[in-house]
Design a protein around this motif. Structure first.
Motif, mmCIF file in Angstrom:
data_model
loop_
_atom_site.group_PDB
_atom_site.id
_atom_site.type_symbol
_atom_site.label_atom_id
_atom_site.label_comp_id
_atom_site.label_asym_id
_atom_site.label_seq_id
_atom_site.Cartn_x
_atom_site.Cartn_y
_atom_site.Cartn_z
ATOM 1 N N UNK A 1 44.849 35.533 36.588
ATOM 2 C CA UNK A 1 44.472 36.773 35.909
ATOM 3 C C UNK A 1 44.059 37.842 36.904
ATOM 4 N N UNK A 2 44.225 39.094 36.510
ATOM 5 C CA UNK A 2 43.874 40.228 37.357
ATOM 6 C C UNK A 2 42.366 40.251 37.610
ATOM 7 N N UNK A 3 41.962 40.104 38.860
ATOM 8 C CA UNK A 3 40.534 39.967 39.180
ATOM 9 C C UNK A 3 39.724 41.224 38.851
ATOM 10 N N UNK A 4 40.197 42.444 39.188
ATOM 11 C CA UNK A 4 39.398 43.616 38.829
ATOM 12 C C UNK A 4 39.139 43.737 37.333
ATOM 13 N N UNK A 5 40.155 43.453 36.501
ATOM 14 C CA UNK A 5 39.934 43.529 35.059
ATOM 15 C C UNK A 5 38.958 42.445 34.599
ATOM 16 N N UNK A 6 39.029 41.281 35.232
ATOM 17 C CA UNK A 6 38.103 40.186 34.933
ATOM 18 C C UNK A 6 36.681 40.610 35.293
ATOM 19 N N UNK A 7 36.528 41.216 36.481
ATOM 20 C CA UNK A 7 35.216 41.666 36.947
ATOM 21 C C UNK A 7 34.631 42.728 36.026
ATOM 22 N N UNK A 8 35.461 43.647 35.582
ATOM 23 C CA UNK A 8 34.986 44.716 34.698
ATOM 24 C C UNK A 8 34.566 44.144 33.343
ATOM 25 N N UNK A 9 35.295 43.143 32.871
ATOM 26 C CA UNK A 9 34.930 42.519 31.598
ATOM 27 C C UNK A 9 33.567 41.831 31.704
ATOM 28 N N UNK A 10 33.358 41.110 32.796
ATOM 29 C CA UNK A 10 32.067 40.447 32.992
ATOM 30 C C UNK A 10 30.935 41.470 33.065
ATOM 31 N N UNK A 11 31.183 42.567 33.765
ATOM 32 C CA UNK A 11 30.174 43.616 33.882
ATOM 33 C C UNK A 11 29.856 44.235 32.530
ATOM 34 N N UNK A 12 30.870 44.264 31.637
ATOM 35 C CA UNK A 12 30.683 44.843 30.308
ATOM 36 C C UNK A 12 30.018 43.870 29.334
ATOM 37 N N UNK A 13 29.705 42.655 29.810
ATOM 38 C CA UNK A 13 28.994 41.702 28.976
ATOM 39 C C UNK A 13 29.842 40.587 28.397
ATOM 40 N N UNK A 14 31.116 40.514 28.761
ATOM 41 C CA UNK A 14 31.982 39.440 28.275
ATOM 42 C C UNK A 14 31.599 38.134 28.968
ATOM 43 N N UNK B 1 41.319 41.865 47.462
ATOM 44 C CA UNK B 1 41.289 40.916 48.569
ATOM 45 C C UNK B 1 39.846 40.702 49.004
ATOM 46 N N UNK B 2 39.467 39.443 49.136
ATOM 47 C CA UNK B 2 38.109 39.153 49.584
ATOM 48 C C UNK B 2 38.007 39.378 51.095
ATOM 49 N N UNK B 3 36.838 39.089 51.665
ATOM 50 C CA UNK B 3 36.627 39.340 53.087
ATOM 51 C C UNK B 3 37.481 38.439 53.973
ATOM 52 N N UNK B 4 37.983 37.348 53.412
ATOM 53 C CA UNK B 4 38.901 36.471 54.147
ATOM 54 C C UNK B 4 40.342 36.950 54.022
ATOM 55 N N UNK B 5 40.528 38.115 53.408
ATOM 56 C CA UNK B 5 41.853 38.729 53.242
ATOM 57 C C UNK B 5 42.779 37.858 52.390
ATOM 58 N N UNK B 6 42.226 37.333 51.300
ATOM 59 C CA UNK B 6 43.005 36.535 50.354
ATOM 60 C C UNK B 6 43.169 37.322 49.066
ATOM 61 N N UNK B 7 44.416 37.540 48.633
ATOM 62 C CA UNK B 7 44.686 38.250 47.380
ATOM 63 C C UNK B 7 44.418 37.298 46.231
ATOM 64 N N UNK B 8 43.693 37.766 45.237
ATOM 65 C CA UNK B 8 43.154 36.875 44.211
ATOM 66 C C UNK B 8 44.194 36.333 43.239
ATOM 67 N N UNK B 9 45.277 37.063 42.989
ATOM 68 C CA UNK B 9 46.197 36.617 41.938
ATOM 69 C C UNK B 9 47.649 36.462 42.394
ATOM 70 N N UNK C 1 43.540 47.808 54.565
ATOM 71 C CA UNK C 1 43.350 47.169 55.867
ATOM 72 C C UNK C 1 43.447 45.650 55.734
ATOM 73 N N UNK C 2 42.783 45.105 54.718
ATOM 74 C CA UNK C 2 42.790 43.655 54.526
ATOM 75 C C UNK C 2 44.200 43.146 54.204
ATOM 76 N N UNK C 3 44.927 43.900 53.388
ATOM 77 C CA UNK C 3 46.285 43.494 53.039
ATOM 78 C C UNK C 3 47.166 43.447 54.285
ATOM 79 N N UNK C 4 47.041 44.435 55.146
ATOM 80 C CA UNK C 4 47.826 44.473 56.380
ATOM 81 C C UNK C 4 47.472 43.290 57.289
ATOM 82 N N UNK C 5 46.194 42.990 57.388
ATOM 83 C CA UNK C 5 45.760 41.860 58.212
ATOM 84 C C UNK C 5 46.379 40.569 57.695
#
Length: 328
Positions: free
Chosen positions: A181-194, A271-279, A315-319
């Motif tokens: 699943x798309x991580x940003x949309x997941x994060x926004x849902x959690x922030x909204x109380x889901x 991408x997290x600090x380890x430069x890993x794309x979430x989905x 930058x992370x994606x390029x790395x």
């Protein structure tokens, strides 16, 4: 080491640009600093005289190439059939607009133009002689929820094979290879109380192949907050994802159309600090490019659902891409 060239679409910096934090030059500068060897320009976003390219803007492009070492390699056209409020544009009108885009792409020195599938296969076929005239390769973007084997994309493949034109092809967007699943949309849902459990349920139902309507019914019956709706819409829409067991088949679809592909869009959402794309499983995708001898541009493309700007993520994606490609 791979012969893949790395680029970035200036759309990566769209949030900063829209907020007037970056001007056109700053976007080019940031792409160069991230490691891009060339950039894609989204014409409607950053060409002040769109659909034409003024001599003034062309001069700026050349000056920035001298200053930062990179110039435009790809022209992202917007084939908008909904420009009128009373009807859709006809194929003739879509073709006429695309010819203007070809002229602008040629003036900028771009050898590739991204074409969207709002342009019909019939109009796309008629574009071939103009693409040859302006020496610009036109690639239909394969964007989630489409895949190379979806019926719509197969119609374009039929055109490409029937015409035999070396100027008609594809621009695959790696978003179609998402397996989470798309991580940003997941994060926004959690922030909204889901609740996490309700997001997990929605993701499971999506993997199980139920319809969007049935997914909504079951999730709401489980007591989910209505704030989950945007995340569910994403799971079934333009950021939908596949079950990981389907990845080998999807990668084969990518292999099949790479010979007809003029560039690839390296979509990324988080991408997290380890430069890993979430989905999007780049550790599985990049080896396919290497094995198939793909030697054209891989254009980084950030979708900023978090509205935080694309500078750090690009930058992370390029790395990450350089590491997987063996580029130092």
């Amino acid at each position: 080491m791979s012969n893949v060239k790395l680029g970035a679409t200036l759309f990566c910096y769209g949030t900063e640009y829209a907020r007037f934090e970056y001007d056109f030059e700053e976007c080019v500068k940031k792409a160069a600093l991230a490691g891009a060897q060339g950039y894609e320009i989204v014409a409607t976003q950053m060409i002040p005289s769109y659909p034409n390219v003024s001599d003034e803007f062309l001069g700026k492009v050349h000056a920035l190439k001298e200053k930062y070492g990179i110039g435009p390699v790809s022209y992202a056209a917007n084939n908008d059939k909904g420009m009128r409020n009373d009807r859709n544009l006809t194929d003739d009108e879509m073709l006429a607009d695309a010819i203007i885009d070809l002229k602008s792409a040629n003036k900028l020195g771009c050898k590739v133009m991204r074409v969207q599938y709002m342009m019909s296969p019939e109009a796309f076929e008629r574009l071939a002689p103009y693409a040859e005239l302006f020496d610009v390769h036109c690639g239909i973007e394969i964007h989630n929820p489409e895949t190379p084997n979806s019926p719509n994309m197969q119609r374009y493949l039929e055109v490409i094979k029937r015409t035999g034109s070396k100027y008609l092809g594809f621009v695959p967007d790696f978003g179609f290879l998402s397996v989470q699943p798309n991580k940003p949309q997941w994060m926004k849902a959690l922030k909204a109380g889901v609740k996490e459990e309700h997001l997990q349920l929605a993701a499971k139902l999506r993997r199980d192949g139920v319809s969007q309507e049935e997914c909504i019914q079951q999730v709401m019956a489980a007591g989910a907050s209505p704030a989950i709706m945007p995340a569910i819409a994403g799971m079934f829409g333009f950021v939908q994802f596949h079950d990981e067991k389907d990845l080998p088949e999807l990668l084969q679809e990518l292999r099949d159309i790479l010979p007809y592909s003029f560039e690839c869009h390296g979509k990324f959402h988080y991408l997290d600090e380890a430069c890993h794309e979430a989905s999007i499983p780049y550790n599985e995708i990049i080896p396919v490019l290497i094995e198939e001898g793909f030697d054209r541009y891989l254009i980084c493309e950030y979708e900023d659902e978090l509205y935080c700007g694309g500078t750090e993520f690009t930058k992370r994606q390029m790395i990450m891409e350089k590491k997987l490609l063996g580029i130092k």
